[in-house]
Design a protein around this motif. Sequence first.
Motif, PDB file in Angstrom:
ATOM      1  N   SER A 122       1.498   3.351  -9.386  1.00  0.00           N
ATOM      2  CA  SER A 122       2.287   2.941  -8.204  1.00  0.00           C
ATOM      3  C   SER A 122       2.183   3.905  -6.981  1.00  0.00           C
ATOM      4  O   SER A 122       2.102   4.950  -7.140  1.00  0.00           O
ATOM      5  N   ALA A 123       2.501   3.281  -5.925  1.00  0.00           N
ATOM      6  CA  ALA A 123       2.198   4.017  -4.417  1.00  0.00           C
ATOM      7  C   ALA A 123       3.512   3.809  -3.707  1.00  0.00           C
ATOM      8  O   ALA A 123       3.476   4.065  -2.593  1.00  0.00           O
ATOM      9  N   GLY A 124       4.582   3.662  -4.320  1.00  0.00           N
ATOM     10  CA  GLY A 124       5.976   3.603  -3.541  1.00  0.00           C
ATOM     11  C   GLY A 124       5.900   2.405  -2.480  1.00  0.00           C
ATOM     12  O   GLY A 124       5.933   1.284  -2.910  1.00  0.00           O
ATOM     13  N   THR A 125       5.991   2.579  -1.033  1.00  0.00           N
ATOM     14  CA  THR A 125       6.188   1.693  -0.223  1.00  0.00           C
ATOM     15  C   THR A 125       4.695   1.270   0.365  1.00  0.00           C
ATOM     16  O   THR A 125       4.500   0.486   1.215  1.00  0.00           O
ATOM     17  N   THR A 126       3.490   1.898  -0.107  1.00  0.00           N
ATOM     18  CA  THR A 126       2.527   2.018   0.374  1.00  0.00           C
ATOM     19  C   THR A 126       1.512   0.838  -0.489  1.00  0.00           C
ATOM     20  O   THR A 126       1.668   0.513  -1.741  1.00  0.00           O
ATOM     21  N   ASP A 127       0.690  -0.015   0.220  1.00  0.00           N
ATOM     22  CA  ASP A 127      -0.091  -0.969  -0.568  1.00  0.00           C
ATOM     23  C   ASP A 127      -1.266  -0.392  -1.088  1.00  0.00           C
ATOM     24  O   ASP A 127      -1.903   0.723  -0.682  1.00  0.00           O
ATOM     25  N   ILE A 128      -1.586  -1.007  -2.360  1.00  0.00           N
ATOM     26  CA  ILE A 128      -2.662  -0.519  -3.009  1.00  0.00           C
ATOM     27  C   ILE A 128      -3.533  -1.892  -3.142  1.00  0.00           C
ATOM     28  O   ILE A 128      -3.101  -2.941  -3.487  1.00  0.00           O
ATOM     29  N   SER A 129      -4.643  -1.980  -2.814  1.00  0.00           N
ATOM     30  CA  SER A 129      -5.566  -3.082  -3.002  1.00  0.00           C
ATOM     31  C   SER A 129      -6.716  -2.950  -4.106  1.00  0.00           C
ATOM     32  O   SER A 129      -7.284  -1.807  -4.164  1.00  0.00           O
ATOM     33  N   LEU A 130      -6.997  -3.876  -4.593  1.00  0.00           N
ATOM     34  CA  LEU A 130      -7.992  -4.156  -5.650  1.00  0.00           C
ATOM     35  C   LEU A 130      -9.307  -4.873  -5.220  1.00  0.00           C
ATOM     36  O   LEU A 130      -9.439  -5.855  -4.479  1.00  0.00           O
ATOM     37  N   TYR A 131     -10.440  -3.817  -5.398  1.00  0.00           N
ATOM     38  CA  TYR A 131     -11.726  -4.511  -4.969  1.00  0.00           C
ATOM     39  C   TYR A 131     -12.839  -4.688  -6.099  1.00  0.00           C
ATOM     40  O   TYR A 131     -12.449  -3.791  -7.269  1.00  0.00           O
ATOM     41  N   ASP A 132     -13.679  -5.323  -6.136  1.00  0.00           N
ATOM     42  CA  ASP A 132     -14.755  -5.360  -6.820  1.00  0.00           C
ATOM     43  C   ASP A 132     -16.112  -4.778  -6.345  1.00  0.00           C
ATOM     44  O   ASP A 132     -16.817  -5.449  -5.555  1.00  0.00           O
ATOM     45  N   GLY A 133     -16.433  -3.502  -6.988  1.00  0.00           N
ATOM     46  CA  GLY A 133     -17.535  -2.984  -6.196  1.00  0.00           C
ATOM     47  C   GLY A 133     -18.798  -3.481  -6.426  1.00  0.00           C
ATOM     48  O   GLY A 133     -19.710  -3.103  -6.101  1.00  0.00           O
ATOM     49  N   ARG A 134     -18.993  -4.280  -7.460  1.00  0.00           N
ATOM     50  CA  ARG A 134     -20.210  -5.103  -8.141  1.00  0.00           C
ATOM     51  C   ARG A 134     -20.662  -6.092  -6.959  1.00  0.00           C
ATOM     52  O   ARG A 134     -21.820  -6.484  -6.971  1.00  0.00           O
ATOM     53  N   ASN A 135     -19.669  -6.504  -5.981  1.00  0.00           N
ATOM     54  CA  ASN A 135     -20.229  -7.233  -4.936  1.00  0.00           C
ATOM     55  C   ASN A 135     -21.227  -6.513  -3.871  1.00  0.00           C
ATOM     56  O   ASN A 135     -21.931  -7.068  -3.229  1.00  0.00           O
ATOM     57  N   GLN A 136     -20.838  -5.147  -3.985  1.00  0.00           N
ATOM     58  CA  GLN A 136     -21.720  -4.122  -3.087  1.00  0.00           C
ATOM     59  C   GLN A 136     -22.954  -3.733  -3.760  1.00  0.00           C
ATOM     60  O   GLN A 136     -23.979  -3.590  -2.894  1.00  0.00           O
ATOM     61  N   ALA A 137     -22.870  -3.331  -4.978  1.00  0.00           N
ATOM     62  CA  ALA A 137     -24.071  -2.659  -5.822  1.00  0.00           C
ATOM     63  C   ALA A 137     -23.866  -3.040  -7.212  1.00  0.00           C
ATOM     64  O   ALA A 137     -22.792  -3.237  -7.713  1.00  0.00           O
ATOM     65  N   GLN A 138     -25.183  -3.088  -7.814  1.00  0.00           N
ATOM     66  CA  GLN A 138     -24.997  -3.627  -9.221  1.00  0.00           C
ATOM     67  C   GLN A 138     -24.197  -2.560 -10.186  1.00  0.00           C
ATOM     68  O   GLN A 138     -23.872  -2.827 -11.209  1.00  0.00           O
ATOM     69  N   ASN A 139     -24.122  -1.358  -9.756  1.00  0.00           N
ATOM     70  CA  ASN A 139     -23.399  -0.232 -10.569  1.00  0.00           C
ATOM     71  C   ASN A 139     -22.088  -0.168 -10.020  1.00  0.00           C
ATOM     72  O   ASN A 139     -21.407   0.871 -10.407  1.00  0.00           O
ATOM     73  N   GLY A 140     -21.459  -1.076  -9.160  1.00  0.00           N
ATOM     74  CA  GLY A 140     -20.238  -0.894  -8.570  1.00  0.00           C
ATOM     75  C   GLY A 140     -18.916  -1.101  -9.544  1.00  0.00           C
ATOM     76  O   GLY A 140     -19.452  -1.972 -10.847  1.00  0.00           O
ATOM     77  N   TRP A 141     -18.184  -0.516  -9.542  1.00  0.00           N
ATOM     78  CA  TRP A 141     -16.987  -0.771 -10.672  1.00  0.00           C
ATOM     79  C   TRP A 141     -15.696  -1.291  -9.759  1.00  0.00           C
ATOM     80  O   TRP A 141     -15.662  -1.558  -8.627  1.00  0.00           O
ATOM     81  N   TYR A 142     -14.442  -1.604 -10.674  1.00  0.00           N
ATOM     82  CA  TYR A 142     -13.476  -1.965  -9.739  1.00  0.00           C
ATOM     83  C   TYR A 142     -12.968  -0.957  -8.989  1.00  0.00           C
ATOM     84  O   TYR A 142     -12.592   0.193  -9.784  1.00  0.00           O
ATOM     85  N   VAL A 143     -12.466  -0.977  -7.776  1.00  0.00           N
ATOM     86  CA  VAL A 143     -11.872   0.167  -6.905  1.00  0.00           C
ATOM     87  C   VAL A 143     -10.611  -0.379  -6.540  1.00  0.00           C
ATOM     88  O   VAL A 143     -10.118  -1.357  -6.016  1.00  0.00           O
ATOM     89  N   PHE A 144      -9.386   0.588  -6.817  1.00  0.00           N
ATOM     90  CA  PHE A 144      -8.200   0.487  -6.481  1.00  0.00           C
ATOM     91  C   PHE A 144      -8.009   1.503  -5.035  1.00  0.00           C
ATOM     92  O   PHE A 144      -8.511   2.763  -5.283  1.00  0.00           O
ATOM     93  N   ARG A 145      -7.226   0.867  -4.086  1.00  0.00           N
ATOM     94  CA  ARG A 145      -7.557   1.706  -2.663  1.00  0.00           C
ATOM     95  C   ARG A 145      -6.346   1.697  -1.836  1.00  0.00           C
ATOM     96  O   ARG A 145      -5.826   0.374  -1.855  1.00  0.00           O
ATOM     97  N   SER A 146      -5.891   2.920  -1.464  1.00  0.00           N
ATOM     98  CA  SER A 146      -4.803   2.558  -0.461  1.00  0.00           C
ATOM     99  C   SER A 146      -5.181   3.514   0.866  1.00  0.00           C
ATOM    100  O   SER A 146      -5.741   4.487   0.526  1.00  0.00           O
ATOM    101  N   LEU A 147      -5.331   2.563   2.015  1.00  0.00           N
ATOM    102  CA  LEU A 147      -5.592   3.375   3.377  1.00  0.00           C
ATOM    103  C   LEU A 147      -4.630   4.496   3.726  1.00  0.00           C
ATOM    104  O   LEU A 147      -3.487   4.294   3.393  1.00  0.00           O
ATOM    105  N   LEU A 148      -5.257   5.569   4.336  1.00  0.00           N
ATOM    106  CA  LEU A 148      -4.367   6.671   4.830  1.00  0.00           C
ATOM    107  C   LEU A 148      -3.705   6.240   6.179  1.00  0.00           C
ATOM    108  O   LEU A 148      -4.386   5.568   6.947  1.00  0.00           O
TER     109      LEU A 148
END
Length: 321
Positions: A218-244
């Motif tokens: 949980s990030a309070g009022t900040t957005d968290i986005s889910l990405y699939d890193g395997r689209n970028q590289a075969q060893n990519g993972w699922y990535v949760f990310r919030s911009l600063l």
Amino acid sequence: MTIKGLRLFACAAAYAAAGALTTASAQDMALTEDGYYAKPGANVLVFSNYYDSLFSDSKISGVEIVQHGIRTATNGDVRLSATPGQWDPIGLFVEREVNEEDGVITATLNYDEYDFSYTIRSETKGDAVVISVTLPKALPKELEGKAGFNLEFIPSQYWDKPYLADGRPGLFPAYAASAMEMPYQDEAWGTRAEPKAIATAKTFVLAPGDDSHQVTISAGTTDISLYDGRNQAQNGWYVFRSLLPSGKKGRVLEWTINVASDPDFVREPVVSFSQVGYTPDRQKIAVVELDENDTASATATILKMGADGSVTAVLEPAVEP
């Protein structure tokens, strides 16, 4: 044959249940004397490991989660893209401080090229860990919309499992198939493709109802986005990310991470032996690593499996502590 039972405190605790806790009760997440957070069946490491800048995608750094003996998340750090690869820039580790009395860990890093430094701070909140990012000064202009806090989850533990994004259901994809975009169109960053977010929310619940995999972010009022890193590289993972955020300094981002676990979890013993074999006259010794909360047996049993699938006990030596 001699079987030596060896309790490896730091190693066993880091990948199993709670070790010697310095704060709170055994059911809450607490800082151990070995410098990581633990509760029965779950651990959170905060820069117990960090990169040497040679290979920045080996999944062994930053904020990490160990759940029921399996390291399911890693690379919790400020990164400059949603799904960074092995050659992408990464913050240079400066120092790590552990305050056992207050249950706080801080790690300071910087990107020298951009004169950008930051501190990642962690503390407990009941059975959760709060991760925050503090900036001594506002983001450099060239990093606005690029710098964000990432946390990566291993796909093999989550694909085809559900998640909730602010209550909206979704499914972790088994295969890399999300849409791509070209977010960077400037000379410094080039025009490489990046995955688009699969979902965006203020709170994500991974694998709800499954104590072996459920994690709430949980990030309070900040957005968290889910990405699939395997689209970028075969060893990519699922990535949760919030911009600063741009134009701000001080504590600019805060995540609360709650790792579900079975309070009675005890990791199975790990038996180690010589992988190069033994000479005929050499004593054969096996080392048994136990969970901190396990109880050592007085004996060990050596089993022989027959061609017909039958199992026969052939030796029951004493265990030496």
